[in-house]
Design a protein around this motif. Sequence first.
Motif, PDB file in Angstrom:
ATOM      1  N   SER A 131      25.270 -50.080   3.948  1.00 42.83           N
ATOM      2  CA  SER A 131      24.096 -50.111   3.557  1.00 42.83           C
ATOM      3  C   SER A 131      23.938 -51.244   2.326  1.00 42.83           C
ATOM      4  N   ASP A 162      19.604 -47.325   4.591  1.00 39.52           N
ATOM      5  CA  ASP A 162      19.472 -45.523   4.487  1.00 39.52           C
ATOM      6  C   ASP A 162      18.426 -45.141   3.569  1.00 39.52           C
ATOM      7  N   THR A 222      24.405 -45.396  14.255  1.00 40.12           N
ATOM      8  CA  THR A 222      25.219 -44.207  13.753  1.00 40.12           C
ATOM      9  C   THR A 222      26.651 -44.230  13.891  1.00 40.12           C
ATOM     10  N   ILE A 253      18.189 -49.251  10.616  1.00 38.99           N
ATOM     11  CA  ILE A 253      18.276 -47.883   9.854  1.00 38.99           C
ATOM     12  C   ILE A 253      19.543 -47.302  10.268  1.00 38.99           C
ATOM     13  N   GLU A 254      20.262 -46.629   9.188  1.00 38.23           N
ATOM     14  CA  GLU A 254      21.370 -46.008   9.668  1.00 38.23           C
ATOM     15  C   GLU A 254      21.081 -44.442   9.528  1.00 38.23           C
ATOM     16  N   SER A 276      27.331 -41.446   5.660  1.00 40.40           N
ATOM     17  CA  SER A 276      25.970 -42.006   5.049  1.00 40.40           C
ATOM     18  C   SER A 276      24.797 -41.871   6.263  1.00 40.40           C
ATOM     19  N   GLY A 277      23.431 -42.205   5.836  1.00 39.16           N
ATOM     20  CA  GLY A 277      22.570 -42.190   6.767  1.00 39.16           C
ATOM     21  C   GLY A 277      21.399 -41.124   6.733  1.00 39.16           C
ATOM     22  N   LEU A 314      13.167 -41.255   7.462  1.00 42.84           N
ATOM     23  CA  LEU A 314      13.426 -42.310   8.620  1.00 42.84           C
ATOM     24  C   LEU A 314      12.145 -43.171   8.790  1.00 42.84           C
ATOM     25  N   ASP A 328      22.323 -40.549  10.390  1.00 42.64           N
ATOM     26  CA  ASP A 328      23.468 -39.610  10.246  1.00 42.64           C
ATOM     27  C   ASP A 328      23.438 -38.496  11.259  1.00 42.64           C
TER      28      ASP A 328
END
Length: 380
Positions: free
Chosen positions: A84, A108, A168, A131-132, A140-141, A149, A134
């Motif tokens: 990130s 994120d 992910t 965009i990460e 993270s995420g 999101l 999870d």
Amino acid sequence: MTLDSQETPAAIVDVRKMEKNIAAMQERMNALGVKFRPHVKTSKCVEVAQAQIAAGARGITVSTLKEAESFFAAGIVDILYAVSIVPSKLPRVMALRKRGCDLKIVVDNASAALAIVEFCKTAGESLEVWIEVDTDGHRSGLKPEEDALLEIGRILHAGAIKVGGVLTHAGSSYELNTPAALAALAEQERAGCVRAAQRLRAAGIPCESVSVGSTPTALAARSLEGVTEVRAGVYAFFDLVMHNVGVCAIDDIALSVLTTVIGHQEDKSWVIVDAGWMAMSRDRGTSKQSRDFGYGLPCTLDGTPLDGYLMIGANQEHGILAPADAGHAPDHGDLKARFPIGSRLRILPNHACATGAQFPEYHALQATGELAVWSRLHGW
């Protein structure tokens, strides 16, 4: 140079094993119909990345901007920086983009997304942002169903920033050790990331790429429907953690540390070597797994594991090899005769990434027995 003449300790890459591992992963990704983007943070080595690309990989994943700069300088253009982003690093990102690097960055959180929009507006330029997500509570995420999101997607999209995809990493796969559990997590990883992409698209935010991956889930996935690419890194070398997870055999491990016997403690059945934690690292990743390998698994010079022995201890420059079962030392005769001063061994690591990081270079063991020097990247 050969294993007999190389100064110790030294990081040895068995090129034959490495190339076999690379080919097997690429063949699996081809069969599953997805692009493969290897993570170069394990090797941090141009020669390894070039072997991965030669096998069919398209693009690479990096964990530092120094990696991105170095691999771009080596001719690799398609790069995903999978950590990130923070605003202070955006000028380095933009400098790479302006030089022709197809660098993608990751967020994120809304704060970073807003900073990217403002930075690009001021610079009169644009970036591609992923965009990460999870999918397993590992690190993270954003959860696939989180409102944040879509908030991040809208911030970027409204600011004329391309949302290139979602990604992910099912890092909790390292905690598993059965095919069924790994397959289930691989499906959870796939489904969660695909769901995140679907939500963004339904909200009118283009999201072309769906990127998943860890070495265990890449090797366990039964279907990758909706996924466009997979990322994995340690598979090129493998290590003892991956062996305990169940995705490689001991003989698949391509990285070892060459070491020399420097002493004995016969009353304890100890063999002292010149590879301590400065060579092996302090990573004890197998300690919570089904089999604890201490600081590493000792092998003969040809790579054959030493039956009944482990590297049980490590000081800065001293390693201690001893029977795995302290109460039942293997009956191999005189310790000094079996491990004479000056004799050489190889130690298989718990964690290839951590052990590799202790060295400025690898010594690549060729089929001829000769060693080639491959530089390894350090720093951020």
